[in-house]
Motif scaffolding. Sequence first.
Motif, PDB file in Angstrom:
ATOM      1  N   ARG A 106       0.765  -1.219   0.040  1.00 42.28           N
ATOM      2  CA  ARG A 106      -0.044  -0.074   0.034  1.00 42.28           C
ATOM      3  C   ARG A 106       0.724   1.262  -0.107  1.00 42.28           C
ATOM      4  O   ARG A 106       0.545   2.193  -0.358  1.00 42.28           O
ATOM      5  N   ILE A 107       2.078   1.061   0.623  1.00 40.77           N
ATOM      6  CA  ILE A 107       2.807   2.431   0.640  1.00 40.77           C
ATOM      7  C   ILE A 107       3.774   2.628  -0.143  1.00 40.77           C
ATOM      8  O   ILE A 107       4.493   3.685  -0.557  1.00 40.77           O
ATOM      9  N   ARG A 108       4.403   1.637  -0.893  1.00 36.81           N
ATOM     10  CA  ARG A 108       5.560   1.736  -1.855  1.00 36.81           C
ATOM     11  C   ARG A 108       5.170   1.928  -2.986  1.00 36.81           C
ATOM     12  O   ARG A 108       4.100   1.663  -3.648  1.00 36.81           O
ATOM     13  N   PRO A 109       5.769   2.898  -3.833  1.00 36.28           N
ATOM     14  CA  PRO A 109       5.373   3.358  -5.381  1.00 36.28           C
ATOM     15  C   PRO A 109       5.301   2.031  -6.269  1.00 36.28           C
ATOM     16  O   PRO A 109       4.586   2.093  -7.095  1.00 36.28           O
ATOM     17  N   VAL A 110       6.242   1.126  -5.950  1.00 32.58           N
ATOM     18  CA  VAL A 110       6.520   0.007  -6.714  1.00 32.58           C
ATOM     19  C   VAL A 110       6.215  -1.313  -5.854  1.00 32.58           C
ATOM     20  O   VAL A 110       7.087  -1.185  -4.843  1.00 32.58           O
ATOM     21  N   TRP A 111       5.462  -2.191  -6.052  1.00 36.96           N
ATOM     22  CA  TRP A 111       5.598  -3.248  -5.214  1.00 36.96           C
ATOM     23  C   TRP A 111       5.053  -4.402  -5.907  1.00 36.96           C
ATOM     24  O   TRP A 111       4.137  -4.682  -6.691  1.00 36.96           O
ATOM     25  N   ASN A 112       6.087  -5.727  -6.145  1.00 33.03           N
ATOM     26  CA  ASN A 112       5.932  -6.575  -6.991  1.00 33.03           C
ATOM     27  C   ASN A 112       5.458  -8.127  -5.882  1.00 33.03           C
ATOM     28  O   ASN A 112       6.358  -8.518  -5.388  1.00 33.03           O
ATOM     29  N   ALA A 113       4.512  -7.882  -5.665  1.00 34.11           N
ATOM     30  CA  ALA A 113       3.754  -8.907  -4.778  1.00 34.11           C
ATOM     31  C   ALA A 113       3.989 -10.455  -5.170  1.00 34.11           C
ATOM     32  O   ALA A 113       4.489 -11.091  -4.335  1.00 34.11           O
ATOM     33  N   GLU A 114       4.185 -10.738  -6.412  1.00 30.69           N
ATOM     34  CA  GLU A 114       4.411 -12.022  -6.750  1.00 30.69           C
ATOM     35  C   GLU A 114       5.780 -12.552  -6.560  1.00 30.69           C
ATOM     36  O   GLU A 114       6.246 -13.357  -5.941  1.00 30.69           O
ATOM     37  N   ASP A 115       6.748 -11.265  -6.868  1.00 28.03           N
ATOM     38  CA  ASP A 115       8.115 -11.623  -6.430  1.00 28.03           C
ATOM     39  C   ASP A 115       8.236 -11.848  -5.123  1.00 28.03           C
ATOM     40  O   ASP A 115       8.974 -12.655  -4.451  1.00 28.03           O
ATOM     41  N   TYR A 116       7.702 -10.921  -4.108  1.00 29.84           N
ATOM     42  CA  TYR A 116       7.781 -11.137  -2.642  1.00 29.84           C
ATOM     43  C   TYR A 116       7.366 -12.450  -2.053  1.00 29.84           C
ATOM     44  O   TYR A 116       8.092 -13.083  -1.477  1.00 29.84           O
ATOM     45  N   GLU A 117       6.086 -12.929  -2.528  1.00 31.17           N
ATOM     46  CA  GLU A 117       5.647 -14.450  -2.317  1.00 31.17           C
ATOM     47  C   GLU A 117       6.532 -15.378  -2.883  1.00 31.17           C
ATOM     48  O   GLU A 117       6.691 -16.293  -1.888  1.00 31.17           O
ATOM     49  N   ASP A 118       7.065 -15.262  -4.215  1.00 29.42           N
ATOM     50  CA  ASP A 118       7.850 -16.309  -4.726  1.00 29.42           C
ATOM     51  C   ASP A 118       9.307 -16.731  -3.783  1.00 29.42           C
ATOM     52  O   ASP A 118       9.941 -17.458  -3.534  1.00 29.42           O
TER      53      ASP A 118
END
Length: 189
Positions: A106-118
């Motif tokens: 929610r707070i980062r201008p760029v956030w790759n949720a898939e990369d985080y989970e992987d």
Amino acid sequence: MKSNANPVVVDRLQVKYGRTTAVDDVSFTIPKGKDYALLGRHGAGKSSTIQCLVGQRRAAAGECWLLGKDSWRRRRQVMAKVGVVPETPDLPPGVDAVELGRFLGRIRPVWNAEDYEDRLERVGVPRRMAAQRLSKGQRRQLALAAVLAAEPEVLILDDPTLGLDAVVRRTLLEELVGELADRGTTVLI
């Protein structure tokens, strides 16, 4: 000094703690997409140099530039595109990996949720265990996953293998170097 096109510039840096000089006349430049290792014995001033570079400490003399901006004067602008994993990751103690990912998304201008989970899956960080209950290595891996998911232009890792066993240390460094080279990320370790 005027900044140049290099994403990381340290020019004649000096850091003092009272009368003690911890860093004296250090200069280096890291071109875009390159890896740079800052090596030295314990107490040599590596963390002090990094603190100045990311605008957490004011230099006694010299200048530090990130992405073409003075990192002390323009810290807020610069840090939106820079990822930092400090020597001791500062994670909210009661927050687990799922909650941390939702918050940062929610707070980062760029956030790759898939990369985080992987990444969490690959390194075996429990998703529903509070940060203070994770091992040192797991906390470091969680912090790294969070920083990398923001896809920084510059990544600064202060002693990234501290608390990791030899196998995980080697895997982490090999993976980081390969993955970040493909992205064109500039790395200071």
